[in-house]
Design a protein around this motif. Sequence first.
Motif, PDB file in Angstrom:
ATOM      1  N   HIS A   1       0.839  -1.196   0.000  1.00  0.00           N
ATOM      2  CA  HIS A   1       0.000   0.000   0.000  1.00  0.00           C
ATOM      3  C   HIS A   1       0.874   1.246   0.000  1.00  0.00           C
ATOM      4  N   ALA A   2       1.549   1.459  -1.122  1.00  0.00           N
ATOM      5  CA  ALA A   2       2.554   2.519  -1.147  1.00  0.00           C
ATOM      6  C   ALA A   2       2.191   3.692  -2.050  1.00  0.00           C
ATOM      7  N   THR A   3       1.354   3.468  -3.059  1.00  0.00           N
ATOM      8  CA  THR A   3       1.024   4.558  -3.984  1.00  0.00           C
ATOM      9  C   THR A   3      -0.483   4.641  -4.175  1.00  0.00           C
ATOM     10  N   LEU A   4      -0.940   5.827  -4.556  1.00  0.00           N
ATOM     11  CA  LEU A   4      -2.370   5.993  -4.834  1.00  0.00           C
ATOM     12  C   LEU A   4      -2.663   5.456  -6.225  1.00  0.00           C
ATOM     13  N   ARG A   5      -3.771   4.762  -6.353  1.00  0.00           N
ATOM     14  CA  ARG A   5      -4.012   4.073  -7.611  1.00  0.00           C
ATOM     15  C   ARG A   5      -4.341   5.056  -8.729  1.00  0.00           C
ATOM     16  N   THR A   6      -3.918   4.704  -9.921  1.00  0.00           N
ATOM     17  CA  THR A   6      -4.209   5.520 -11.096  1.00  0.00           C
ATOM     18  C   THR A   6      -5.171   4.789 -12.017  1.00  0.00           C
ATOM     19  N   THR A   7      -5.586   3.604 -11.648  1.00  0.00           N
ATOM     20  CA  THR A   7      -6.523   2.798 -12.422  1.00  0.00           C
ATOM     21  C   THR A   7      -7.253   1.889 -11.449  1.00  0.00           C
ATOM     22  N   LEU A   8      -8.438   1.413 -11.859  1.00  0.00           N
ATOM     23  CA  LEU A   8      -9.170   0.473 -11.009  1.00  0.00           C
ATOM     24  C   LEU A   8      -9.068  -0.951 -11.546  1.00  0.00           C
ATOM     25  N   ARG A   9      -8.387  -1.116 -12.713  1.00  0.00           N
ATOM     26  CA  ARG A   9      -8.445  -2.427 -13.359  1.00  0.00           C
ATOM     27  C   ARG A   9      -7.861  -3.530 -12.483  1.00  0.00           C
ATOM     28  N   HIS A  10      -6.709  -3.261 -11.878  1.00  0.00           N
ATOM     29  CA  HIS A  10      -6.111  -4.304 -11.044  1.00  0.00           C
ATOM     30  C   HIS A  10      -6.968  -4.575  -9.815  1.00  0.00           C
ATOM     31  N   SER A  11      -7.669  -3.531  -9.334  1.00  0.00           N
ATOM     32  CA  SER A  11      -8.500  -3.712  -8.138  1.00  0.00           C
ATOM     33  C   SER A  11      -9.579  -4.750  -8.403  1.00  0.00           C
TER      34      SER A  11
END
Lengths: 362, 809
Positions: B547-557
Motif C-alpha cells: 500500500h505505497a502509492t495511490l491508484r491511477t486505475t481500477l483495473r487491477h482492483s
Amino acid sequence: MADSVNSTTGDGAEPSPDDRIAAVRDGALAALAALSAAETADGLQEWRNRYIGRSGEVTLLLRSVGSLPPEQRAGFGQGANRLKNELEAAFDQREAEISATTGPVGAIDVSLPGRTPAKGRLHPITQTIREITDAFAAMGFQTFEGPEVELERYNFDAMNIPSDHPAREMFDTFWLDRVDEEGDRSILLRTHTSPMQARIMETHEPPIRVVVPGRCYRYEATDASHDWHFNQVEVMAVDENITFADLKGTLYEFARRVFGPERKVRFRCDFFPFVEPGVDLAIDCFNCDGDPACRICRGSGWLEILGAGMVHPRVLRYSGYDPERYTGFAAGMGVERVAMLKHGIDDIRHFYTNDMRFLSQF
Amino acid sequence: MKVPISWLEEYVPITVPLDDLAHRLTMAGTEVDSIDTTGSYEGVVVGLAKEVSPHPNADRLRLVQVMTGDEMLEVVCGAPNVAAGQKIAFAPIGTVLTDAYTGEERKLRRSKIRGVTSNGMVCSERELGMSDEHEGILVLPEDAPIGTSLNEYLGETVLDLDLTPNRPDCLAVMGVAREVAALTGETATPPPIDYPEDGPDISSLAKVEIEDPDLCRRYTATLIQGVKIGPSPDWLADRLRAIGERPINNVVDVTNYVMFEMGQPLHSFDFDELSEGRVVVRRALPGETLLTLDGETRELTPDNLMIADAGRPIGLGGVIGGTESGITDGTKSVLLEAANFDGSNNRRTANGFDIRTEATLRFEKGLRPELAEYGVRRATKMILELAGGTVASGMIDEWPGRDGAIQPVVLPADAIECLLGVSYEPGVVMTTLESLGMEVVSRDGAYTVTPPYWRPDIAIPEDLIEELARVIGYEMIPTTGITGSVPEWEPSPGRDLRERIKDILSGFGMQETISYSLTTPEAEKRARPPEHGLEPLRVLHPLSAEHATLRTTLRHSILAVLARNARTWRGPLRMFESGRVYLDGGEGVGLPHEPEKFVGVVAGPRSEIAWMSGEPESSDFYDAKGIVESLLAEFGVTAGFVPANETTFEPGRCARVVIPSAGRAEIGVIGEVTSDVLSAFDIETAPVAMFELDVEAISRLPELQTLGQQDYRPFGRFPDSARDLALMIDEGVPAADVLALAERNRLVVSATVFDVYQGDAIPAGKKSLAVRVVYQAADRTLTADELIKAENSILRALEHNFGAELRAR
C-alpha cells in the motif's frame, strides 16, 4: 358414431328404451369406479368423453329421442336426462375424490425453483452511507463531497490543529511525496472529512447544513475494529442561534432513524480540537452483555460511533465566519463502525476483502 | 494514565462506589478505560500459622495448622521458613495457582502427602505469581488481618484513564483528584510542600542562567546536600510499579513520583558533576553532542534546547538527561530542577530524536510556569525525608516572563444559553466553576473567571461553557431541533449520476465491491493498463509495501477481487467498483485530479445453474457489452463500439465505447482480458470480460444534460409489421453497419440481428446474418405492397454498400 347408434336401433332384437338407459348407466358407473387414482388425469377425461361428452353415450341416448315413437319420447327423455345428471354428479364426486389424493389436473411442482433474475447488491458501505445521508437529508442536510488528497492547511490548520500541537497525535497521517502550491508543505491523505467544513464555509454563506461522506486514511495498525482506510460522514450545521441542544436533538434523531428506538445512546464530554464543547456519542454494544472479554467493545459496553461538538470559534474565524454572530455544530462518524453495529459484523477487515460470501449478504 | 485508588485517596475522599466514580469521570471527559487490580490472587486469603509440627513420615515436611478466620485446617508444608505465629498466604482447595516447578497454572486439589491429608497450601511468592522466589513461603506483615482476601490486602485497584490531549492536569494524580472532587462535591487537598531550609544560601552555591527565555519560561531549582542514595521504601517502589514505572533509587524515584503526583516533570543532577555549579539553559550549538541516559549519543542543533553546565551539555531540556551528570550511588549533592519548557519546541525535539518521555508528554501540552515551584518544593521535601541531607536555603527561580500572569476569561452570562440552549442559575455557574479551582467574579451580566494554574486549557469563554456543561452533565441539556431556515438546495450532478449508475449496475446483477485506494505500481501493471506517463503519488512512510502509492486505475482492483472469488463463488461472477483514481497534476500545480471511474468484470456462468436450462454457458464479451448498452440506454444514450487495441484486452476482442450523439466522445473501453493478464492474477476462469467507464465523460453527454426532462415522443398509433431477412455478407462487415443502414429507411422503426451463422452452405469469408426489421408509419397502416417496396430498397442499399446477398426472406 351417430350412424352406429342408428344402425343398432335398426336391428331386429331391439332392447327397450329403459334397458338401453340402464345398460349405459351400469357401464358408466362401473367404469367410473374402476378408474384408479393413477389413471386420473387421462382416464377421467376419457370416461367423460365416452359417456357425457358431446358425442358420449348419454348424449347419443338423448339425441335418439326423436327416433322413438311419440308416446315413448317423454319417458325416455326424462330417463336419459336423469342419467345425465346422475353421471355428471358421479363424475364430479369421483373427480373430487381423486383430486383429494393427487392434486388438481395439470398441477406443476411448485417447489421447483423459479428462474432467477440476476442478483447484484450494493456494497454495505455504500448502503450505510446512504442510510446516514438519508437520515440527515430528512432534516434538511445536503450531501457534498471533497478531495481525499488534501492540503495540510485544510486538514489541520483550519481545524484548529496547528503544527507541533499534541492533538496531532490523534490523527496519524499518511504524508505524500508532493508539496503544496506554495512548495513548502507536504500534501496528505485526509485523516478525516472535517477539512470539508472549511472548504464549504469558504464557498457558502450561512445557513449551512451539510453531510460529507468519503474515504479517510490514518497511519495506524489494523485490528478487528480499526483499519487504516475507512469512510467517514461529516455533519455540519452553522447558522445564527444553533445550540448544543440542537446538536443533541439532531444526533438523537439520527441515531433513532439509523439504529432504531431500542438502541441506547450516550452523550459524554470528549475533546476534539475543532469543537468546544466536545461530545462523544456512543451506542450500546451489540455483541455482548458487558462481557469483559468482548472483542468489539473490550468490555466497556459502549461503542463510540461519532465525535461531535460545537464548532470551535477559531474554526469559524479561520473560514471567515464571525463567531460572535454564528454558531454551529459538527459531527464525524465512522461508516464502517455504523455498518458493523447494524449488522453485527465483528471484523472491520471484511469490508475491503470483497469476498462474495460476505458482500452477497447485504 | 494509571491512577491507583489508594494514591488518589491521599488527596480526595472517595465517597461514591468505584463504578459510579468511573462513570462520572467518563461522562465528564476523563474516560476510565478500565478498573484494574494489580496482582491476581483469586481465592487466596491471609492465614495464621497457628501451630507447626513435624510430619510423622517425612523429615523435611511439616504439618501446619492454619487459621483462616472461621476454620482451622491442617496443611502439609515443605518450606524451611514456616514458623508458628506467622501470617501467611493460604490457598484453600480449588484455588488456581502457579506451579512452583513447572510454572504452569493448575487447580489445587485435596491430596495425601506421605499419608497425611493436606487441606490447602501455604504459598510461596512464585506460586502467587509475584516473583520467582519459591525457596520459602511468603511471610506477611504481622498486622495482616486474618481471613482477608489477599487481593484486598496486597492488590491495588488502579483506574486506567484514557486522557484527551487538552488536559495535562489529569496526567497527575492530584489533577485527577481535583476532577473527582468537582464531580462528587468533595474537596481535594494537595500534598504538603514545606520543609526546613537549613543549608547555606543556594545563591552562594549554584547559579542558573536562561539564555533563551522563549524556550524556557521558568527554571526553579533547589539543592540538597549530604543525601544518601539508596533504594526507595516499599510503599514508593510499589506505587511506581503499580503505574508501570521501574523503581531506580530514592532520588530518581522521587522525581518520577512527583511528576505523576503533581504533573510537573523534574530532573535531578549530581551537583558535584556540574562545572562551577552553574546551569545554562540555551540552544545547542551546531555540532554539539550529548550522551543521553538511554545510552545514545545525540547530535544537537540550535533547534534543540540544551541544559549545560559551565562547559558542556548535561541534558536535553525537558526531554532526557545526560549520563555524565546523572544520579549515581555515590551522589552526595542533588540539584533538583523543575522548569517550564516551550511545548512546541519540546515536542519537535523529542520527535526529532524519536524519544517519547513522560516529561515531553506533559511539556508538549503547555504547562503553566506556576506549576514548577509546587513540583520542586514537593520533591525537595520528599528527597529530604527519604534520602536525608540538608536543603540549601532559598530556591533558584529564574522566571524571565514572570509578568505573563494567568489571564482571566470573561464569560458573558447570556453566552451560555446562546451556545448550549439552556441557562444556568448564576449561583450554579459560580459554584461549578469554583469547584474546579477557578476564581469567579460576577459583575454586570458577565463572569470574570481566572482559571487555576493547573488548567492551561482554559482560554476562551467556550472553554468555560464546556466546563459548566460537563460538570453539570450533558444529560441535563435538552434536545431540540434546528429552527433556522433550510439552506438553498444545490444540485450535485456528478454524485447523483455515480449513485444512479451503481443502482443500475446492481440491478443488472452486478455486485458492488470497494478496494483499497493505496496500491503499488507493480500491482497496477499486472493488469497492463495503458501508459499514462504520470508518476503515481507516493506515501512517504507506507504501512506496508503493498500500500505505497495511490491508484491511477481500477483495473487491477477489480481483477484482484475476481481472483479472490473465482474459486469460492459458484454463481455468475459479476462485480463492479466505483471509485476515484488519483492523477498527479505535476509539481506545484496543487492537489491531484481525482476523477471517478467505474470498472466492471463479467465472468463465470451466465446464470445460476437451473433445472430448466441445465449447466449455464460461460459469460463472454457480449454479456458485458449488454450491461454497458443497457446502462447507457437508461440515460437515453446510444453507444457505438469501435474496435480497439489495449494491452489489457485480447486483440480483436476490445472496443472503445464512443457516443455518436456527442461527436463520438469516448467514455470508456470494453473487452476480454488477455490470458497473460489473467494468469498474472492467478485467475483460471475464462473468458473474463471487463469494462471501464469514465463518470465525468458520461456526465458531459448531451443526453445527461436533459435527463429527467427529455421531451416526450409520440409512439405510432398504427400497427407495425416485422419482416425477417437472411443475408450473406463478407464476414468483416460489422453487423452494426448493416443495421444502421436498414434503419436509415424512413419506414423502419428498428432492425435487430437474431442469428449469425458461418459454416456449411456459407462460403469461406462470408457469414449469414438473420435480421428482423420492424416497419411502421405514423399516419397509416402499411400495405403489403409498401412493405415489399421498402424491403427491396433496403436490400438494394445493402447490396450496393456491402455486397450483401439475400438468402431468404
